[in-house]
Design a protein around this motif. Structure first.
Motif, PDB file in Angstrom:
ATOM      1  N   GLY A 150       0.811  -1.214   0.000  1.00  0.00           N
ATOM      2  CA  GLY A 150       0.000   0.000   0.000  1.00  0.00           C
ATOM      3  C   GLY A 150       0.841   1.260   0.000  1.00  0.00           C
ATOM      4  N   HIS A 151       2.127   1.110   0.185  1.00  0.00           N
ATOM      5  CA  HIS A 151       3.059   2.236   0.111  1.00  0.00           C
ATOM      6  C   HIS A 151       3.998   2.052  -1.085  1.00  0.00           C
ATOM      7  N   ARG A 170       5.845  11.041   0.851  1.00  0.00           N
ATOM      8  CA  ARG A 170       4.496  10.474   0.783  1.00  0.00           C
ATOM      9  C   ARG A 170       3.666  11.240  -0.241  1.00  0.00           C
ATOM     10  N   TYR A 218      -3.289  -1.393  -6.622  1.00  0.00           N
ATOM     11  CA  TYR A 218      -2.552  -0.657  -5.585  1.00  0.00           C
ATOM     12  C   TYR A 218      -3.512   0.093  -4.662  1.00  0.00           C
ATOM     13  N   LEU A 219      -4.494   0.777  -5.244  1.00  0.00           N
ATOM     14  CA  LEU A 219      -5.444   1.543  -4.440  1.00  0.00           C
ATOM     15  C   LEU A 219      -6.301   0.635  -3.564  1.00  0.00           C
ATOM     16  N   ARG A 245      -4.523   0.142  -0.383  1.00  0.00           N
ATOM     17  CA  ARG A 245      -4.571   1.355   0.436  1.00  0.00           C
ATOM     18  C   ARG A 245      -5.936   1.520   1.107  1.00  0.00           C
ATOM     19  N   ARG A 279      -6.391  -0.826   4.001  1.00  0.00           N
ATOM     20  CA  ARG A 279      -5.544  -0.527   5.154  1.00  0.00           C
ATOM     21  C   ARG A 279      -5.749   0.890   5.691  1.00  0.00           C
ATOM     22  N   LEU A 289      -5.571   3.835   4.240  1.00  0.00           N
ATOM     23  CA  LEU A 289      -4.669   4.872   3.746  1.00  0.00           C
ATOM     24  C   LEU A 289      -5.395   5.756   2.737  1.00  0.00           C
ATOM     25  N   THR A 301      -6.399   7.770  -0.624  1.00  0.00           N
ATOM     26  CA  THR A 301      -6.274   7.494  -2.056  1.00  0.00           C
ATOM     27  C   THR A 301      -6.395   8.763  -2.894  1.00  0.00           C
ATOM     28  N   GLY A 328      -9.784   8.199   1.780  1.00  0.00           N
ATOM     29  CA  GLY A 328      -9.508   6.830   1.378  1.00  0.00           C
ATOM     30  C   GLY A 328     -10.779   6.221   0.858  1.00  0.00           C
TER      31      GLY A 328
END
Length: 369
Positions: free
Chosen positions: A34-35, A181, A336-337, A340, A343, A345, A347, A360
């Motif tokens: 996710g990173h 980031r 990938y998104l 995220r 978790r 995170l 988007t 997110g």
């Protein structure tokens, strides 16, 4: 959703994208926490039939009713047929098909039953990526920039660069890889540049029954009508500061501007408009990019690529030049998104969609929940 997905560690995520060009569904695996991107896996494609494409076209710009339901059925069947062939996948990112997009009006509509797909695949599915962003005052698009930031890190970029996706609509992501980031202020700027392949595709479908101007062959034989190009660039959209986004049909009048031109001149003019919109858009970047990496079907059109190289004062290359896959980048983005979202995170952020705060976006469904 099991604890392994919620916790840290690398997951094998499968993303799927059906874009505004209405050619078919792309699917691709990304290995990520996710990173960072740690690797790219297998990928696949499932094209739409002529009948399926006709149903999807009938649903464009429609918000409710039978055309939307029929389009949703096409999207669900096509995605299941493709995605069910992938094995050893932890989570799925399912974008669906955008039929209508009015972030300042009725919102955004992507058809596709993510909960039903989760039950059928027996995998967690993240879907409805855009609605939360729109509800928070954002444009809901573009959503790939956070992935583009990860790609810039993956290729080891040191200077600011742009990712340019030329699908039905063009969208641009400015990335400053000096930040840690993607949500940091200044790390990203993203917006839709203008129409890209959709007007040319629509024109050639209506006139010649062709899906696209393959290799730019038709445009290559024509000349750009400068008067039509000037009228196009006078549209208020280009003066608006980003972030900003478009619906596939927002520039439908482009077809009328070239209505009396021959096929080659019309195709050349619409291609010139797509390139000019990008050139205009790059003026919004905080710093001149060292490079523009092009993805999407437009990178395969040598006429369009040459127009961009003439108009831009930097390197213009297909993303394959840095080891990425321009056919699969959007599908990879939603893989990938998905991680995220699962978790918690963000988007999207103010610099990518204009949303008021970090979002997110997305719904997570597992076994139909």
């Amino acid at each position: 959703m099991n604890s392994a997905i919620r916790q840290g560690g690398v997951l094998r995520a499968l993303g799927a994208m059906s874009g505004t060009s209405l050619d078919g569904v792309d699917a691709a695996v990304v290995e990520t926490d996710g990173h960072l991107i740690t690797g790219f896996g297998e990928h696949g494609y499932r094209g739409y039939s002529n009948d399926e494409r006709r149903i999807l076209r009938a649903g464009l710009g429609v918000w409710t009713g039978e055309p939307v339901e029929l389009a949703g059925d096409v999207v669900d069947v096509a995605h299941y047929e493709l995605l069910s062939g992938f094995k050893d996948v932890d989570i799925v990112g399912f974008h669906g098909q955008t039929l209508a997009h009015e972030p300042r009006g009725r919102g955004t509509l992507q058809v596709g039953d993510g909960a039903g797909l989760a039950a059928a695949l027996k995998r967690p599915v993240v879907w409805d990526f855009r609605s939360d962003d729109v509800r928070m005052g954002g444009e809901g698009a573009p959503l790939a920039p956070f992935f583009h930031f990860a790609c810039a890190k993956w290729i080891g970029a040191k200077e600011p660069l742009c990712f340019l996706n030329l699908g039905g609509v063009g969208n641009l992501t400015y990335v400053d890889p000096g930040f840690d980031r993607p949500e940091e202020v200044g790390a990203l700027l993203a917006f839709d540049t203008g129409p890209a392949n959709a007007p040319v595709n629509d024109l050639l479908q209506a006139r010649l029954g062709l899906e696209m101007d393959r290799d730019g062959e038709i445009a290559r034989g024509g000349d750009v009508e400068e008067g039509a190009l000037e009228l196009f660039l006078a549209e208020p959209y280009f003066a608006r500061m980003p972030p900003k986004s478009l619906d596939r049909n927002d520039f439908a009048e482009m077809i009328r501007l070239v209505g009396e031109l021959g096929d080659s001149d019309a195709a050349a003019t619409l291609t010139g408009m797509a390139a000019a919109a990008v050139v205009q858009g790059l003026e919004h970047c905080p710093r001149p990019p060292a490079r523009v990496l092009v993805t999407g079907g437009g990178r395969l059109n040598p006429v369009l690529m040459e127009m961009l190289r003439v108009g831009l004062d930097c390197l213009v290359d297909p993303v394959e030049e840095v080891g990425l896959d321009g056919d699969m980048l959007e599908a990879q983005a939603f893989a990938y998104l998905a991680v995220r979202v699962a978790r918690g995170l963000p988007t999207s952020c103010p610099g990518t969609t204009g949303v008021r705060a970090l979002v997110g976006g997305g719904v997570v469904s597992f076994s139909g929940t």
